[in-house]
Design an enzyme around this catalytic site. Structure first.
Site, PDB file in Angstrom:
ATOM      1  N   ARG A 187      -2.366  -8.484 -17.246  1.00  0.00           N
ATOM      2  CA  ARG A 187      -1.821  -9.436 -16.278  1.00  0.00           C
ATOM      3  C   ARG A 187      -2.790 -10.599 -16.113  1.00  0.00           C
ATOM      4  NH1 ARG A 187      -0.748  -6.672 -10.922  1.00  0.00           N
ATOM      5  NH2 ARG A 187       1.196  -5.906 -11.797  1.00  0.00           N
ATOM      6  N   TYR A 232       9.210  -1.637  -5.156  1.00  0.00           N
ATOM      7  CA  TYR A 232       8.435  -2.850  -4.855  1.00  0.00           C
ATOM      8  C   TYR A 232       8.872  -4.005  -5.755  1.00  0.00           C
ATOM      9  CZ  TYR A 232       4.232  -5.743  -4.020  1.00  0.00           C
ATOM     10  OH  TYR A 232       3.364  -6.757  -3.693  1.00  0.00           O
ATOM     11  N   LYS A 284      11.111  -7.105  -4.452  1.00  0.00           N
ATOM     12  CA  LYS A 284      10.584  -8.477  -4.444  1.00  0.00           C
ATOM     13  C   LYS A 284      11.440  -9.399  -5.307  1.00  0.00           C
ATOM     14  CE  LYS A 284       6.638  -8.208  -2.033  1.00  0.00           C
ATOM     15  NZ  LYS A 284       6.279  -9.082  -0.899  1.00  0.00           N
TER      16      LYS A 284
HETATM   17  P1  NAD Z   1      -1.084  -5.410   3.458  1.00  0.00           P
HETATM   18  O1  NAD Z   1      -0.479  -4.072   3.219  1.00  0.00           O
HETATM   19  O2  NAD Z   1      -2.465  -5.484   3.978  1.00  0.00           O
HETATM   20  O3  NAD Z   1      -0.167  -6.277   4.434  1.00  0.00           O
HETATM   21  C1  NAD Z   1       1.202  -6.089   4.612  1.00  0.00           C
HETATM   22  C2  NAD Z   1       1.505  -6.174   6.103  1.00  0.00           C
HETATM   23  O4  NAD Z   1       2.916  -6.040   6.306  1.00  0.00           O
HETATM   24  C3  NAD Z   1       0.838  -5.048   6.894  1.00  0.00           C
HETATM   25  O5  NAD Z   1       0.233  -5.564   8.049  1.00  0.00           O
HETATM   26  C4  NAD Z   1       2.009  -4.129   7.240  1.00  0.00           C
HETATM   27  O6  NAD Z   1       1.790  -3.369   8.412  1.00  0.00           O
HETATM   28  C5  NAD Z   1       3.137  -5.123   7.356  1.00  0.00           C
HETATM   29  N1  NAD Z   1       4.454  -4.533   7.173  1.00  0.00           N
HETATM   30  C6  NAD Z   1       4.851  -3.671   6.197  1.00  0.00           C
HETATM   31  N2  NAD Z   1       6.145  -3.353   6.375  1.00  0.00           N
HETATM   32  C7  NAD Z   1       6.581  -4.044   7.470  1.00  0.00           C
HETATM   33  C8  NAD Z   1       7.811  -4.117   8.148  1.00  0.00           C
HETATM   34  N3  NAD Z   1       8.890  -3.431   7.734  1.00  0.00           N
HETATM   35  N4  NAD Z   1       7.894  -4.901   9.244  1.00  0.00           N
HETATM   36  C9  NAD Z   1       6.828  -5.602   9.690  1.00  0.00           C
HETATM   37  N5  NAD Z   1       5.628  -5.558   9.087  1.00  0.00           N
HETATM   38  C10 NAD Z   1       5.504  -4.778   7.981  1.00  0.00           C
HETATM   39  O7  NAD Z   1      -0.959  -6.203   2.077  1.00  0.00           O
HETATM   40  P2  NAD Z   1      -1.405  -7.681   1.674  1.00  0.00           P
HETATM   41  O8  NAD Z   1      -2.241  -7.564   0.468  1.00  0.00           O
HETATM   42  O9  NAD Z   1      -1.912  -8.417   2.839  1.00  0.00           O
HETATM   43  O10 NAD Z   1      -0.008  -8.286   1.206  1.00  0.00           O
HETATM   44  C11 NAD Z   1       0.696  -9.252   1.977  1.00  0.00           C
HETATM   45  C12 NAD Z   1       1.909  -9.735   1.192  1.00  0.00           C
HETATM   46  O11 NAD Z   1       1.490 -10.335  -0.022  1.00  0.00           O
HETATM   47  C13 NAD Z   1       2.887  -8.618   0.822  1.00  0.00           C
HETATM   48  O12 NAD Z   1       4.196  -9.109   0.922  1.00  0.00           O
HETATM   49  C14 NAD Z   1       2.556  -8.346  -0.633  1.00  0.00           C
HETATM   50  O13 NAD Z   1       3.664  -7.845  -1.339  1.00  0.00           O
HETATM   51  C15 NAD Z   1       2.143  -9.728  -1.119  1.00  0.00           C
HETATM   52  N6  NAD Z   1       1.257  -9.638  -2.286  1.00  0.00           N
HETATM   53  C16 NAD Z   1      -0.047  -9.271  -2.135  1.00  0.00           C
HETATM   54  C17 NAD Z   1      -0.856  -9.158  -3.274  1.00  0.00           C
HETATM   55  C18 NAD Z   1      -2.312  -8.804  -3.187  1.00  0.00           C
HETATM   56  O14 NAD Z   1      -2.946  -8.642  -4.225  1.00  0.00           O
HETATM   57  N7  NAD Z   1      -2.938  -8.685  -2.032  1.00  0.00           N
HETATM   58  C19 NAD Z   1      -0.316  -9.402  -4.545  1.00  0.00           C
HETATM   59  C20 NAD Z   1       1.029  -9.735  -4.641  1.00  0.00           C
HETATM   60  C21 NAD Z   1       1.805  -9.865  -3.507  1.00  0.00           C
HETATM   61  N1  UDP Z   2      -6.674   1.634 -10.708  1.00  0.00           N
HETATM   62  C1  UDP Z   2      -7.721   2.443 -11.132  1.00  0.00           C
HETATM   63  N2  UDP Z   2      -8.360   3.200 -10.209  1.00  0.00           N
HETATM   64  C2  UDP Z   2      -8.040   3.181  -8.884  1.00  0.00           C
HETATM   65  C3  UDP Z   2      -6.983   2.346  -8.456  1.00  0.00           C
HETATM   66  C4  UDP Z   2      -6.305   1.594  -9.395  1.00  0.00           C
HETATM   67  O1  UDP Z   2      -8.066   2.474 -12.314  1.00  0.00           O
HETATM   68  O2  UDP Z   2      -8.704   3.885  -8.096  1.00  0.00           O
HETATM   69  C5  UDP Z   2      -5.986   0.797 -11.717  1.00  0.00           C
HETATM   70  C6  UDP Z   2      -4.473   0.881 -11.691  1.00  0.00           C
HETATM   71  O3  UDP Z   2      -4.023   1.961 -12.511  1.00  0.00           O
HETATM   72  C7  UDP Z   2      -4.089  -0.474 -12.249  1.00  0.00           C
HETATM   73  C8  UDP Z   2      -5.199  -1.397 -11.758  1.00  0.00           C
HETATM   74  O4  UDP Z   2      -6.285  -0.547 -11.401  1.00  0.00           O
HETATM   75  O5  UDP Z   2      -4.112  -0.454 -13.657  1.00  0.00           O
HETATM   76  C9  UDP Z   2      -4.807  -2.234 -10.544  1.00  0.00           C
HETATM   77  O6  UDP Z   2      -4.273  -1.342  -9.588  1.00  0.00           O
HETATM   78  P1  UDP Z   2      -3.862  -1.795  -8.113  1.00  0.00           P
HETATM   79  O7  UDP Z   2      -3.251  -0.587  -7.457  1.00  0.00           O
HETATM   80  O8  UDP Z   2      -4.998  -2.450  -7.437  1.00  0.00           O
HETATM   81  O9  UDP Z   2      -2.769  -2.944  -8.302  1.00  0.00           O
HETATM   82  P2  UDP Z   2      -1.549  -3.191  -9.308  1.00  0.00           P
HETATM   83  O10 UDP Z   2      -1.913  -4.461  -9.970  1.00  0.00           O
HETATM   84  O11 UDP Z   2      -1.423  -2.069 -10.286  1.00  0.00           O
HETATM   85  O12 UDP Z   2      -0.369  -3.296  -8.405  1.00  0.00           O
END
Ligand code: NAD
Ligand code: UDP
Length: 312
Positions: free
Chosen positions: A277, A145, A149
């Protein structure tokens, strides 16, 4: 004429909120998803809208359409899901970025990449500024991941330098809210679902690690403002809520807000789990018209708890 947008990962948690927002701004929206972690439930309310098109497609394969803007969100975001098939995760970030950048180049479209605070890894600088290069393990269980990214960011900036592509890169810090999958595995959804079911709340490690949690609506506002910045402003720009909490504090808040009788239990800390973070959002405030989060953790958790009560 309506502006047209492609949202990859549009049936996911954030993608579906973005589709809602774009439609409310009179966009014509193509939502592309392979439904790996996304769900039709997230976008079912949009299926009757003539300005919304749903396409089942995997972003690792080329895709062609005519749009003005591309939002590249396709990628599983939860460690549980991105570690399920790590090779596919890297492909999704890297091949997905190449395919979407190629499309943007052909169309001369503006393109946004959903990057992540994970590019900072287990950070030695706190809070994290965009100028920090990060401390990432290239061969660990989170690398598919994190490095995927990071490589996507590299591709975005090389397309910008080589082809003058109009790119925007946003580094998203932990974001939560309604439409997270109850089985998603991320901390907010896990704790709320466990609290509502009266199950033990699973803290990994001693719970002293910190995260900063942004409510989805605030993040989407940041996306839209970033997409409207002048050409030449590429980012990367952090979007997140600078409020910082330990996982123990988060668990206690969720127990209080749900009125749950759940107890806290500890499980082993996964490897490479970042210890702390918190975003430095100075750049977002400066470049995105004073953008800052408006929904604090209590309020956002309250709304998210209501959502999970209705679906589980
Ligand atoms: P999510 O898992 O709900 O959404 C991801 C979507 O992408 C899903 O609908 C999944 O089916 C689709 N997907 C995965 N692989 C695919 C592929 N190969 N082709 C087409 N579709 C595909 O997660 P989210 O939280 O909505 O995250 C959305 C974006 O934001 C992601 O790129 C994630 O890395 C980024 N992001 C999210 C967070 C967060 O905290 N939510 C933090 C950092 C980055
Ligand atoms: N975490 C936890 N219990 C859970 C799921 C996650 O204590 O059931 C902790 C995990 O180890 C991390 C933080 O919560 O330290 C955030 O985890 P998450 O998977 O939501 O996102 P991350 O920021 O690690 O990608």
């Amino acid at each position: 004429m309506k502006k047209r947008a492609l949202v990859t990962g549009g049936a996911g948690f954030l993608g579906s909120h973005l589709c809602d927002r774009l439609l409310s701004e009179e966009y014509d929206v193509i939502c592309m998803d392979n439904f790996f972690t996304g769900s039709k439930e997230n976008i079912v309310h949009l299926l009757g809208n003539p300005y919304f098109e749903l396409v089942r497609h995997d972003v690792t394969f080329p895709y062609f359409c005519e749009v003005d803007e591309i939002y590249n969100l396709a990628c599983p975001a939860s460690p549980v899901h991105y570690q399920f098939d790590p090779v596919q995760t890297t492909k999704t970030s890297v091949h997905g970025a190449i395919n979407m950048l190629g499309l943007a180049k052909r169309l001369e479209a503006r393109i946004m990449q959903a990057s992540t605070s994970e590019v900072y890894g287990d950070p030695e600088q706190h809070p994290q500024k965009e100028s920090y290069w990060g401390k990432v393990n290239p061969i660990g269980i989170r690398s598919c991941y994190d490095e995927g990214k990071r490589c996507a960011e590299t591709l975005f900036f090389d397309y910008h330098r080589e082809y003058n592509l109009d790119i925007k890169v946003v580094r998203i810090f932990n974001t939560y809210g309604p439409r997270m999958n109850p089985d998603d595995g991320r901390v907010v959804s896990n704790f709320i679902v466990q609290a509502l079911r009266g199950q033990d709340i699973t803290i990994y490690g001693d719970g002293s690690q910190t995260r900063s949690f942004c409510y989805c609506e605030d993040l989407i506002e940041g996306f839209r403002r970033l997409m409207q910045t002048e050409e030449g402003f590429t980012g990367p720009v952090n979007i997140g809520n600078p409020g910082e909490f330990t996982m123990l504090e988060l668990a206690e808040k969720i127990i209080t807000l749900t009125g749950s009788s759940s107890k806290i239990t500890h499980k082993p800390l996964p490897s490479d789990d970042p210890k702390q973070r918190r975003p430095d959002i100075t750049l977002a405030q400066e470049k995105l018209n004073g953008w800052e989060p408006t929904i604090d953790l209590e309020e956002g958790l309250g709304r998210t708890i209501e959502y999970f009560r209705s679906v589980i």
